[in-house]
Design a protein around this motif. Structure first.
Motif, short mmCIF file in Angstrom:
data_model
loop_
_atom_site.label_atom_id
_atom_site.label_comp_id
_atom_site.label_asym_id
_atom_site.label_seq_id
_atom_site.Cartn_x
_atom_site.Cartn_y
_atom_site.Cartn_z
N LYS A 3 7.64 -43.31 13.29
CA LYS A 3 6.44 -44.24 13.57
C LYS A 3 6.04 -44.78 12.17
O LYS A 3 6.49 -44.80 11.07
N ALA A 4 4.58 -45.36 12.12
CA ALA A 4 4.20 -46.28 11.18
C ALA A 4 3.93 -45.62 9.97
O ALA A 4 3.59 -44.56 9.73
N GLY A 18 4.60 -40.84 3.65
CA GLY A 18 4.15 -40.19 4.41
C GLY A 18 3.82 -41.02 5.68
O GLY A 18 3.66 -42.22 5.68
N ALA A 19 3.93 -40.73 6.94
CA ALA A 19 3.69 -41.68 8.33
C ALA A 19 3.11 -40.86 9.35
O ALA A 19 2.72 -39.83 9.13
N ALA A 20 3.00 -41.79 10.41
CA ALA A 20 2.20 -41.25 11.40
C ALA A 20 3.07 -40.47 12.57
O ALA A 20 2.37 -39.82 13.23
N ASP A 21 4.33 -39.97 12.02
CA ASP A 21 5.13 -39.24 12.83
C ASP A 21 4.93 -37.73 12.14
O ASP A 21 5.50 -36.84 12.75
N LYS A 22 3.84 -37.57 11.40
CA LYS A 22 3.37 -36.37 10.70
C LYS A 22 4.39 -35.51 10.03
O LYS A 22 4.51 -34.59 9.86
N VAL A 23 5.29 -36.48 9.24
CA VAL A 23 6.18 -36.08 8.47
C VAL A 23 6.11 -36.50 7.07
O VAL A 23 5.96 -37.71 6.92
N ILE A 24 6.48 -35.63 6.03
CA ILE A 24 6.16 -36.15 4.70
C ILE A 24 7.79 -36.17 4.26
O ILE A 24 8.48 -35.12 4.48
N LYS A 521 -8.89 -49.07 14.37
CA LYS A 521 -9.70 -48.32 15.35
C LYS A 521 -9.04 -48.26 16.58
O LYS A 521 -9.18 -47.08 17.22
N THR A 522 -8.42 -49.24 17.40
CA THR A 522 -7.91 -49.31 18.62
C THR A 522 -6.84 -48.15 18.57
O THR A 522 -6.80 -47.47 19.69
N ILE A 523 -6.00 -47.80 17.74
CA ILE A 523 -5.11 -47.24 17.72
C ILE A 523 -5.61 -45.47 17.57
O ILE A 523 -5.12 -44.63 18.18
N TYR A 561 3.24 -56.08 17.03
CA TYR A 561 4.49 -55.43 17.97
C TYR A 561 4.60 -54.13 17.10
O TYR A 561 4.84 -53.23 18.03
N GLU A 562 4.41 -54.06 15.94
CA GLU A 562 4.82 -52.42 15.33
C GLU A 562 3.72 -51.78 15.96
O GLU A 562 4.06 -50.37 16.10
N CYS A 563 2.52 -51.99 16.09
CA CYS A 563 1.60 -50.97 16.73
C CYS A 563 1.89 -50.40 17.84
O CYS A 563 1.43 -49.59 18.46
N TYR A 564 2.80 -51.17 18.71
CA TYR A 564 3.25 -50.47 19.85
C TYR A 564 4.00 -49.14 19.97
O TYR A 564 4.07 -48.59 20.82
N LYS A 565 4.42 -48.79 18.91
CA LYS A 565 4.93 -47.51 18.39
C LYS A 565 3.72 -46.48 18.85
O LYS A 565 4.24 -45.32 19.11
N GLU A 566 2.82 -46.92 18.56
CA GLU A 566 1.30 -45.75 18.48
C GLU A 566 1.01 -45.87 19.97
O GLU A 566 0.40 -44.99 20.35
#
Length: 638
Positions: A3-4, A18-24, A521-523, A561-566
């Protein structure tokens, strides 16, 4: 990362991400050398996360050394001051200073903006903060460079005018009758940043914070949402329970089966059970499949003592039967009386008149991808029942909102004239609207509804946005309605206002200026949003996609477009999913390289989003299924 990517720090020859996939992940020469499975971001380093915590890690061992708790909402940014001190910022209107060996903050500084996106420390040790109100704040310990007394007084005055709810934050949930009066402010606080609430009479509560440097109490806002001891909706019964340093109405033991050890789930009755369940899932890294099971467990075991639950006769939690309430008729076949916020016969600011045009336009479409057509006309949400809006406004004006907020008969008439398209003396009328937007969160939605109706007029935008200061103040007012604990109608109507801002050139430019804050905010809001709120959020995303096509904004199209992963693994309404699909097709028409990416990468934003939609498509109408299949066919074309 799946993710992002949100954060990168260099540590000698090693890079930590660090990313939105909760992994460092720790990297060396492009290779993964260690993965930190954690919800959160020096040889030791610090990370922050959406569970309100900051954590300190050892790069070699991969172990978490210490956890810092104090923020009461998402933590967005950290910056190191020295070997022993650092500063953080977040969604709770505060920056906090920390000592590396103390898990409690040593100083809390409040700001007059909801979201403090970024904080950094300059070489002279000044602290710089970037916030959602479009301003940059600089704090210093150098007395020779501090602001003038007048500027500091204005800053504190702005903070004091904030509204703070007791549903989130470090104030707690208490009865108004139990609060002390202003005589309590004569006693010094016990520590810097300590907060207290004061009963000012007539149902008014003010929040104060102890400033240990100046040895005084400083007002940080007006409190809304306190539990009244005489209210039928009192939030807690019996003693509160202490869990991890905080008080809760309930602490449940949750047993998810043989493969999981029982887990503790803390919960306050003022929380949305689905939002609490989602936080629980994030914290314990559970499967998203548990969401409904956990939420329903909360509802069952709190005996119905939760917010946002609709009684059998559809009495709205914010108003009551037969009254004006924000709701919506979407372009799908839903009933006008099925809104999650309201019920039968109420005022409905609806979206049935949304001016969406899905037919091919005069804009060029490449021959290779002629199977898809871009959306080129912005969606406007302009249908309304003006009589009920004004009726609700007058009803609230007679309630206990305080004389300083109450409108005169002449001011009420001016708003009535404005709603009925009388734009004479417009500046005076707009000042009344801005005054209305200061009303408490549970009473501000009629003003927001009027705002989204008039914001489509060029002359309204010209007056509201005649200076940078006015623009910043206006957007701050709107962003203040987007906290996660705000009533859903406020969030929905704020996003409808955002959608309608695209209708004018000036409004379109403002939406582009604030795109990063609005999309972020939308995400955050979309996963926990229900029905009409969700639809309003996705309309704004679609309008942004349309904007990239009309103005040929290829970088912005790629970002959206990349936001669509969220948007993966969200229980989307059919209408919401359809709008996101139309937005995706429009983005493909802006930048054909996105199609190439999706065809060659099975983990692309488009592929992940489409796969997620297919999983929940059983009850989707034919037009949405057709849109999914059209996108899938496009991505399979060689």
């Amino acid at each position: 990362h799946e993710k992002a990517l949100w954060a990168i720090i260099p540590m000698g020859s090693t890079i930590v991400t660090g990313a939105a996939d909760k992994v460092i992940i720790a990297w060396n020469q492009g290779q993964i050398i260690k993965t930190f499975k954690a919800v959160l971001n020096k040889d030791e380093f610090l990370s922050c996360a959406n569970d309100n915590s900051i954590r300190r890690w050892n790069l070699i061992s991969g172990q978490c050394i210490q956890e810092y708790n104090g923020h009461t909402s998402f933590v967005y940014s950290i910056s190191v001051i020295s070997e022993n001190r650092f500063v953080s910022s977040g969604e709770d209107r505060s920056i906090r200073l920390w000592s590396i060996d103390n898990n409690e903050s040593i100083q809390t500084i409040r700001l007059p903006a909801q979201s403090l996106w970024s904080v950094t420390v300059l070489s002279n040790q000044d602290i710089v903060v970037g916030s959602s109100d479009g301003r940059v704040y600089v704090f210093t310990t150098d007395q020779s460079r501090t602001a003038s007394n007048e500027e500091i007084a204005n800053f504190e005055q702005e903070i004091s005018q904030s509204s703070i709810t007791t549903k989130t934050g470090d104030l707690g949930e208490v009865k108004i009758d139990d609060l002390p009066g202003k005589e309590a402010l004569e006693k010094p606080g016990k520590r810097d940043g300590q907060t207290t609430m004061i009963n000012c009479g007539n149902g008014n509560v003010e929040a104060y914070q102890w400033n240990d440097t100046d040895r005084r109490w400083m007002k940080i806002g007006d409190v809304v949402g306190s539990a009244d001891s005489t209210s039928d909706g009192q939030t807690a019964t019996g003693e509160k329970i202490m869990f991890e340093g905080k008080l809760y109405d309930y602490v449940f033991n949750v047993d998810l089966g043989d493969e999981h050890i029982p887990l503790k789930l803390p919960y306050n009755a003022t929380e949305d059970p689905w939002f609490a369940a989602q936080n629980f899932i994030y914290r314990h890294e559970l499967s998203q499949m548990f969401l409904d099971q956990i939420a329903n467990f909360i509802v069952t075991n709190t005996k119905g003592m939760v917010i946002d639950q609709k009684a059998p006769d559809f009495v709205d939690p914010f108003t009551g039967s037969g009254r004006y309430v924000p709701v919506g008729k979407s372009s799908t076949t839903q009933s006008r009386n099925t809104d999650p916020f309201t019920g039968t016969g109420r005022y409905i600011p609806d979206s049935a008149g949304a001016q969406q045009q899905s037919q091919p336009s005069n804009y060029p479409v490449t021959k290779r991808d002629a199977a898809i057509c871009p959306q080129t006309q912005y969606i406007k949400l302009v249908n309304a029942e003006q009589t009920k809006i004004l009726g609700k406004l007058k009803e609230f004006n007679k309630s206990e909102i305080g004389d300083e907020l109450r409108l005169s008969d002449a001011q009420l008439q001016s708003i009535s004239d404005l709603v009925n398209n009388d734009y004479t003396n417009l500046e005076t009328k707009l000042n009344v609207i801005l005054h209305l937007l200061r009303w408490p969160p549970d009473k501000v939605f009629p003003a927001l509804d009027i705002l989204r109706l008039i914001i489509v007029q060029d002359n309204v935008c010209e007056l509201l946005f005649s200076s940078d200061e006015k623009i910043a103040n206006f957007m701050t007012i709107l962003f203040n309605n987007l906290d996660l604990d705000q009533p859903p109608p406020n969030i929905m109507l704020t996003y409808r206002t955002f959608a309608n801002l695209f209708s004018t050139i000036l409004g379109e430019n403002i939406m582009l200026k604030y795109k990063d804050s609005i999309l972020a905010k939308t995400i955050i809001l979309l996963p926990s949003s229900k029905k009409n709120v969700q639809i309003a959020l996705t309309i704004v995303i679609l309008n942004y996609a349309i904007c990239t096509y009309r103005k040929k904004l290829i970088p912005l199209a790629s970002y959206i477009y990349e936001c669509y992963k969220e948007f993966v693994d969200i229980q989307l309404e059919p209408d919401s999913g359809h709008k996101l699909l139309l937005g995706l097709e429009t983005l493909f028409c802006v930048n054909p390289d996105l199609i190439t990416d999706a065809r060659s990468n099975k983990k692309s934003s488009a592929e992940l989003f489409l796969q997620s939609l297919v999983k929940i498509s059983n009850n989707f109408p034919p037009n949405v299924i057709e849109c999914i299949e059209r996108c899938q066919t496009l991505l399979k074309t060689s």
